[in-house]
Design a protein around this motif. Structure first.
Motif, PDB file in Angstrom:
ATOM      1  N   ALA A  24       0.849  -1.199   0.000  1.00  0.00           N
ATOM      2  CA  ALA A  24       0.000   0.000   0.000  1.00  0.00           C
ATOM      3  C   ALA A  24       0.880   1.244   0.000  1.00  0.00           C
ATOM      4  O   ALA A  24       1.694   1.432   0.906  1.00  0.00           O
ATOM      5  CB  ALA A  24      -0.918  -0.005   1.218  1.00  0.00           C
ATOM      6  N   PHE A  91      -0.557  -0.986   6.991  1.00  0.00           N
ATOM      7  CA  PHE A  91      -1.931  -0.580   7.262  1.00  0.00           C
ATOM      8  C   PHE A  91      -1.875   0.567   8.267  1.00  0.00           C
ATOM      9  O   PHE A  91      -2.127   0.402   9.462  1.00  0.00           O
ATOM     10  CB  PHE A  91      -2.743  -1.761   7.808  1.00  0.00           C
ATOM     11  N   THR A  95      -1.833   5.803   4.011  1.00  0.00           N
ATOM     12  CA  THR A  95      -1.632   4.873   2.901  1.00  0.00           C
ATOM     13  C   THR A  95      -2.935   4.665   2.139  1.00  0.00           C
ATOM     14  O   THR A  95      -4.022   4.903   2.662  1.00  0.00           O
ATOM     15  CB  THR A  95      -1.120   3.507   3.400  1.00  0.00           C
ATOM     16  N   SER A  96      -2.822   4.209   0.911  1.00  0.00           N
ATOM     17  CA  SER A  96      -3.987   4.016   0.054  1.00  0.00           C
ATOM     18  C   SER A  96      -4.224   2.535  -0.168  1.00  0.00           C
ATOM     19  O   SER A  96      -3.317   1.808  -0.594  1.00  0.00           O
ATOM     20  CB  SER A  96      -3.784   4.720  -1.295  1.00  0.00           C
ATOM     21  N   TRP A  97      -5.463   2.093   0.095  1.00  0.00           N
ATOM     22  CA  TRP A  97      -5.817   0.686   0.005  1.00  0.00           C
ATOM     23  C   TRP A  97      -6.855   0.433  -1.095  1.00  0.00           C
ATOM     24  O   TRP A  97      -7.687  -0.456  -0.987  1.00  0.00           O
ATOM     25  CB  TRP A  97      -6.313   0.177   1.365  1.00  0.00           C
ATOM     26  N   ILE A 102      -3.501  -2.551  -4.623  1.00  0.00           N
ATOM     27  CA  ILE A 102      -2.920  -3.654  -3.851  1.00  0.00           C
ATOM     28  C   ILE A 102      -3.737  -4.937  -3.933  1.00  0.00           C
ATOM     29  O   ILE A 102      -3.425  -5.917  -3.254  1.00  0.00           O
ATOM     30  CB  ILE A 102      -2.741  -3.262  -2.375  1.00  0.00           C
ATOM     31  N   ASN A 105      -9.066  -6.523  -0.992  1.00  0.00           N
ATOM     32  CA  ASN A 105      -9.075  -6.235   0.446  1.00  0.00           C
ATOM     33  C   ASN A 105     -10.402  -5.572   0.757  1.00  0.00           C
ATOM     34  O   ASN A 105     -11.041  -4.993  -0.130  1.00  0.00           O
ATOM     35  CB  ASN A 105      -7.890  -5.347   0.842  1.00  0.00           C
ATOM     36  N   GLY A 108     -10.840  -1.532   0.013  1.00  0.00           N
ATOM     37  CA  GLY A 108     -10.748  -1.233  -1.409  1.00  0.00           C
ATOM     38  C   GLY A 108     -11.853  -1.883  -2.222  1.00  0.00           C
ATOM     39  O   GLY A 108     -12.429  -1.260  -3.123  1.00  0.00           O
ATOM     40  N   HIS A 124      -7.456 -12.811   0.488  1.00  0.00           N
ATOM     41  CA  HIS A 124      -6.667 -11.670   0.032  1.00  0.00           C
ATOM     42  C   HIS A 124      -5.843 -12.047  -1.197  1.00  0.00           C
ATOM     43  O   HIS A 124      -5.276 -13.138  -1.259  1.00  0.00           O
ATOM     44  CB  HIS A 124      -5.737 -11.173   1.146  1.00  0.00           C
ATOM     45  N   TYR A 129      -1.014 -10.236   3.110  1.00  0.00           N
ATOM     46  CA  TYR A 129      -2.194  -9.942   3.915  1.00  0.00           C
ATOM     47  C   TYR A 129      -2.923 -11.199   4.376  1.00  0.00           C
ATOM     48  O   TYR A 129      -3.964 -11.112   5.039  1.00  0.00           O
ATOM     49  CB  TYR A 129      -3.167  -9.063   3.118  1.00  0.00           C
TER      50      TYR A 129
END
Length: 422
Positions: A24, A91, A95-97, A102, A105, A108, A124, A129
């Protein structure tokens, strides 16, 4: 494999995501993060999300995260040791999920599908993850339906329960309801600010005996706000104390009585007279009379309206109007007595009520968030199968521990057998 997960894996593979090494990305540095989330619409309901879901997640060795509509994590909350483990997969706040970054999840994918999503560890796309499970639900603008962001719970096996997704979904709906309430409150306040000007226009045609209206706001505020003839004045703490006493005494009060009501210590009547003189100059002519001290206009105070609603049996109206204790920072004896009496009457009415929605509205507000009796009453009235009951029971346990009514337990995971005993 579930169809939802299989389709997400296909999208992840098509996006070229490396299942072994994708991480991420950090999109918001600390300073930018603080400024961005302070201005984000979800900042208004983050305290509610944390109180209802965050504490339950923490008690279950999980973390709660709140992100924007792009999957950027704005808040990540949990116990320090769990947060450190979450840092191992990046996490963290900023951060961008997004699923397109990524892979599969819960935060997202929930945003991608605009639907609540639960992803177990094995589901996942990213190998890193796999030890984690998560459940997330999008939060929408109450009027436009636009996605504002997402709320998520991430942890171990405790998350792999259908009750977890139900709880997260319910909390997202609570947040949307609260956003709607706040939006309505802002519109009404805006109309009220415009209203006095219109009323002033009409009063030029009204009989000379028409009394002006003095609006006072002191619930949940550090100061008392006065609105009169289209003019708004924020009073000093001592002047706010004086107005709170006078608003409750249409027949007027003597300087001696006002002094004992307003001041903790004994003061000379001349001190009170000087304070009233300054207040009279601030309010303008024809508002405050002497001998006895008395407010001339018709008084509409928010705390008096709540008390009136309670006396009339309109509990829902009282709960909606009660924005917190009367001048909570005031140490004035008269204000403290009125503040305590009003909240005591409101809590007593709620405890006698069978309306679980009113109890829920009260406990998710700041003033009742730590009221053990209200949480216990809410838990008793909720259906055993309701996901909100789990959150209510979690709050009951937390408060009983904080108040020393039961010892602090260990932190076993939230298992099916524990849920059954609730």
């Amino acid at each position: 494999m579930r169809t939802l997960v299989a389709q997400s894996w296909k999208r992840s593979a098509a996006a070229g995501i490396d299942a072994d090494h994708a991480e991420a990305p950090l999109r918001l540095e600390h300073r930018d993060l603080l400024a961005y989330r302070a201005s984000h619409p979800l900042s208004a309901v983050f305290p509610l999300l944390h109180d209802v879901l965050g504490r339950a997640a923490e008690a279950s060795d999980c973390v709660m995260a709140v992100g924007d509509d792009h999957g950027q994590l704005l808040w990540v909350c949990g116990r320090p040791d769990v947060l450190r483990r979450a840092e191992g997969i990046n996490f963290v706040e900023g951060t961008s999920w997004g699923e397109e970054l990524i892979g599969t999840n819960a935060p997202g994918t929930a945003l991608r599908l605009d639907a609540p999503v639960q992803i177990s560890s094995r589901e996942h796309f990213n190998v890193a993850y796999k030890p984690w499970s998560c459940a997330a639900a999008p939060i929408h603008h109450p009027e436009t339906g636009r996605i504002l962001g997402v709320v998520d719970v991430t942890g171990g096996d405790a998350v792999d329960l259908p009750q977890t997704l139900a709880l997260v979904r319910s909390v997202a709906r609570l947040a949307e309801s609260e956003l709607g309430r706040l939006s309505l409150q802002r519109r009404l306040a805006s109309q009220e600010r415009v209203g006095p000007t219109r009323r002033a226009t009409r009063t030029t045609r009204a009989p000379r005996t028409t009394r002006p209206v003095l609006v006072l706001r002191g619930l949940g505020r550090p100061d008392c706000e006065v609105v009169l003839a289209g003019r708004t004045v924020r009073l000093s703490p001592r002047h706010g104390d004086v107005m709170a006493v006078l608003a409750d005494a249409p027949e007027g009060v003597t300087a001696e009585r006002l002094a004992t009501e307003v001041h903790e210590e004994e003061v000379r009547p001349s001190t009170t007279r000087a304070q009233v003189t300054r207040l009279r100059a601030l309010l303008g002519p024809g508002v405050l009379e002497s001998r006895p001290y008395r407010l001339v206009p018709e008084v509409r105070a928010d705390w008096l309206e709540v008390a009136g609603s309670l006396r009339a049996g309109r509990l829902a109206e009282a709960v909606r109007s009660y924005r917190g204790p009367l001048l909570p920072e005031s140490t004035s004896p008269g204000v403290a007595r009125r503040r305590d009496a009003l909240e005591r009457d409101l809590v007593a009415a709620l405890l006698a009520s069978q309306d679980v929605e009113l109890l829920t509205a009260a406990t998710r507000s700041g003033w009742a968030a730590d009221d053990l009796a209200l949480w216990e009453r809410q838990a008793a009235l909720l259906d055993p199968g309701s996901p909100l009951r789990l959150a209510a029971l979690s709050q009951v346990r937390r408060l009983r521990i904080e108040y020393g009514l039961e010892p602090a337990p260990g932190r076993p995971p939230l298992t099916r057998s524990r849920l059954g005993r609730m």
